[in-house]
Design a protein around this motif. Structure first.
Motif, PDB file in Angstrom:
ATOM      1  N   VAL A 116      -2.268   8.392  -2.908  1.00  0.00           N
ATOM      2  CA  VAL A 116      -2.713   8.142  -4.279  1.00  0.00           C
ATOM      3  C   VAL A 116      -4.209   8.386  -4.308  1.00  0.00           C
ATOM      4  CG1 VAL A 116      -3.003   6.370  -6.061  1.00  0.00           C
ATOM      5  CG2 VAL A 116      -0.896   6.447  -4.700  1.00  0.00           C
ATOM      6  N   ILE A 117      -4.615   9.320  -5.139  1.00  0.00           N
ATOM      7  CA  ILE A 117      -6.044   9.642  -5.272  1.00  0.00           C
ATOM      8  C   ILE A 117      -6.527   9.031  -6.583  1.00  0.00           C
ATOM      9  CG2 ILE A 117      -7.774  11.487  -5.353  1.00  0.00           C
ATOM     10  CD1 ILE A 117      -6.052  11.757  -2.841  1.00  0.00           C
ATOM     11  N   ARG A 118      -7.530   8.185  -6.494  1.00  0.00           N
ATOM     12  CA  ARG A 118      -8.094   7.574  -7.696  1.00  0.00           C
ATOM     13  C   ARG A 118      -9.523   8.050  -7.846  1.00  0.00           C
ATOM     14  NH1 ARG A 118      -5.079   3.463  -5.646  1.00  0.00           N
ATOM     15  NH2 ARG A 118      -3.504   2.638  -7.046  1.00  0.00           N
TER      16      ARG A 118
ATOM     17  N   VAL B 142       0.812  -1.217   0.000  1.00  0.00           N
ATOM     18  CA  VAL B 142       0.000   0.000   0.000  1.00  0.00           C
ATOM     19  C   VAL B 142       0.850   1.274   0.000  1.00  0.00           C
ATOM     20  CG1 VAL B 142      -2.066  -1.007   1.043  1.00  0.00           C
ATOM     21  CG2 VAL B 142      -0.262  -0.088   2.521  1.00  0.00           C
ATOM     22  N   ASP B 143       2.138   1.147   0.344  1.00  0.00           N
ATOM     23  CA  ASP B 143       2.994   2.323   0.468  1.00  0.00           C
ATOM     24  C   ASP B 143       4.317   2.052  -0.244  1.00  0.00           C
ATOM     25  OD1 ASP B 143       4.501   4.528   1.256  1.00  0.00           O
ATOM     26  OD2 ASP B 143       4.080   4.302   3.396  1.00  0.00           O
TER      27      ASP B 143
ATOM     28  N   LEU C 193      -2.297   0.435  -4.229  1.00  0.00           N
ATOM     29  CA  LEU C 193      -1.393   1.422  -3.646  1.00  0.00           C
ATOM     30  C   LEU C 193      -2.163   2.615  -3.085  1.00  0.00           C
ATOM     31  CD1 LEU C 193       1.681   1.255  -3.496  1.00  0.00           C
ATOM     32  CD2 LEU C 193       1.798   2.858  -5.388  1.00  0.00           C
ATOM     33  N   LYS C 194      -1.846   2.980  -1.832  1.00  0.00           N
ATOM     34  CA  LYS C 194      -2.507   4.118  -1.195  1.00  0.00           C
ATOM     35  C   LYS C 194      -1.578   5.322  -1.094  1.00  0.00           C
ATOM     36  CE  LYS C 194      -5.843   1.590   1.703  1.00  0.00           C
ATOM     37  NZ  LYS C 194      -6.058   0.570   0.732  1.00  0.00           N
TER      38      LYS C 194
ATOM     39  N   TYR D 181       4.270   9.758 -14.587  1.00  0.00           N
ATOM     40  CA  TYR D 181       4.745   8.775 -13.603  1.00  0.00           C
ATOM     41  C   TYR D 181       3.657   8.339 -12.621  1.00  0.00           C
ATOM     42  CZ  TYR D 181       7.157   7.236  -9.321  1.00  0.00           C
ATOM     43  OH  TYR D 181       7.535   6.578  -8.188  1.00  0.00           O
ATOM     44  N   ARG D 182       3.068   9.271 -11.898  1.00  0.00           N
ATOM     45  CA  ARG D 182       2.068   8.916 -10.874  1.00  0.00           C
ATOM     46  C   ARG D 182       0.874   8.183 -11.479  1.00  0.00           C
ATOM     47  NH1 ARG D 182       2.771  10.529  -5.819  1.00  0.00           N
ATOM     48  NH2 ARG D 182       0.588  10.251  -5.319  1.00  0.00           N
ATOM     49  N   ASP D 183       0.422   8.648 -12.654  1.00  0.00           N
ATOM     50  CA  ASP D 183      -0.712   7.989 -13.313  1.00  0.00           C
ATOM     51  C   ASP D 183      -0.368   6.561 -13.701  1.00  0.00           C
ATOM     52  OD1 ASP D 183      -2.100  10.349 -13.066  1.00  0.00           O
ATOM     53  OD2 ASP D 183      -1.693  11.020 -15.112  1.00  0.00           O
TER      54      ASP D 183
END
Length: 190
Positions: A181-183, A143-144, A173-174, A162-164
């Motif tokens: 991480v905001i989804r 998750v991290d 992944l949080k 990268y993040r996407d």
């Protein structure tokens, strides 16, 4: 050149400093030994009660001799000379956190044995390829992740995605590189 500190010598220093037996300690700090530890030798197997083992800031090249560490949850190996993640099998069922930043890891072969791993700090290593990164999908509880400073992250960040890309590849992944991480929710929960 002087020879490195052995694990046995480091454990003796630890016992003298802490006034407790290393074999009974839950938290064993062997980081930044002078001279540095060069090898994870069989003396580690005496640490049956150890839940957190810190061997960071030494000259260790290979992960080894973790059998006997039946309760190990956190393994800190940052700032060493480690090039591969093999040797983790013995702690595959207990390890929850692996701190292995500032090493020379290019391939993630061997990470798949860490079935309970939740936190992986592996910034400033040498991972270049997405197909290596994909191996992180073998970690069902991850998750991290801290991955900044790897050639892959630097290239993908320069490309602006990268993040996407990471959040699309690692769905559980949080937190990535210390940032949540905001989804966007794609479907409603029943």
């Amino acid at each position: 050149m002087s020879k490195g500190t052995t694990i046995k010598e480091a454990l003796q220093k630890f016992e003298e400093k802490k006034g407790e037996k290393a074999a009974e300690a839950v938290n064993v700090d062997l980081y930044a030994q002078i001279p540095p530890i060069e090898k994870m030798d069989a003396s580690l197997s005496t640490l049956a009660c150890c839940e957190k083992l810190s061997l960071s800031t030494n000259n260790i090249e290979k992960i080894a001799n973790l059998n006997g560490l039946k309760n190990l949850k956190i393994l800190s190996l940052g700032r060493n000379n480690i090039k591969s993640l093999t040797g983790l099998e013995a702690v595959g069922d207990t390890l929850e956190e692996l701190w292995i930043s500032y090493n020379f890891i290019e391939k993630l072969k061997g990470i798949n044995v860490l079935k309970k791993l939740k936190i992986l700090y592996m910034s400033n290593n040498s991972v270049k390829a997405w197909d290596e990164f994909q191996k992180l999908n073998d970690l069902p509880l991850l998750v991290d992740l801290v991955f900044v400073g790897n050639p892959l992250e630097e290239t993908a960040t320069a490309a602006g995605n990268y993040r996407d890309q990471v959040s699309a590849k690692l769905l559980k992944l949080k937190k990535l590189d210390g940032v949540p991480v905001i989804r966007e929710e794609k479907e409603e929960e029943d």
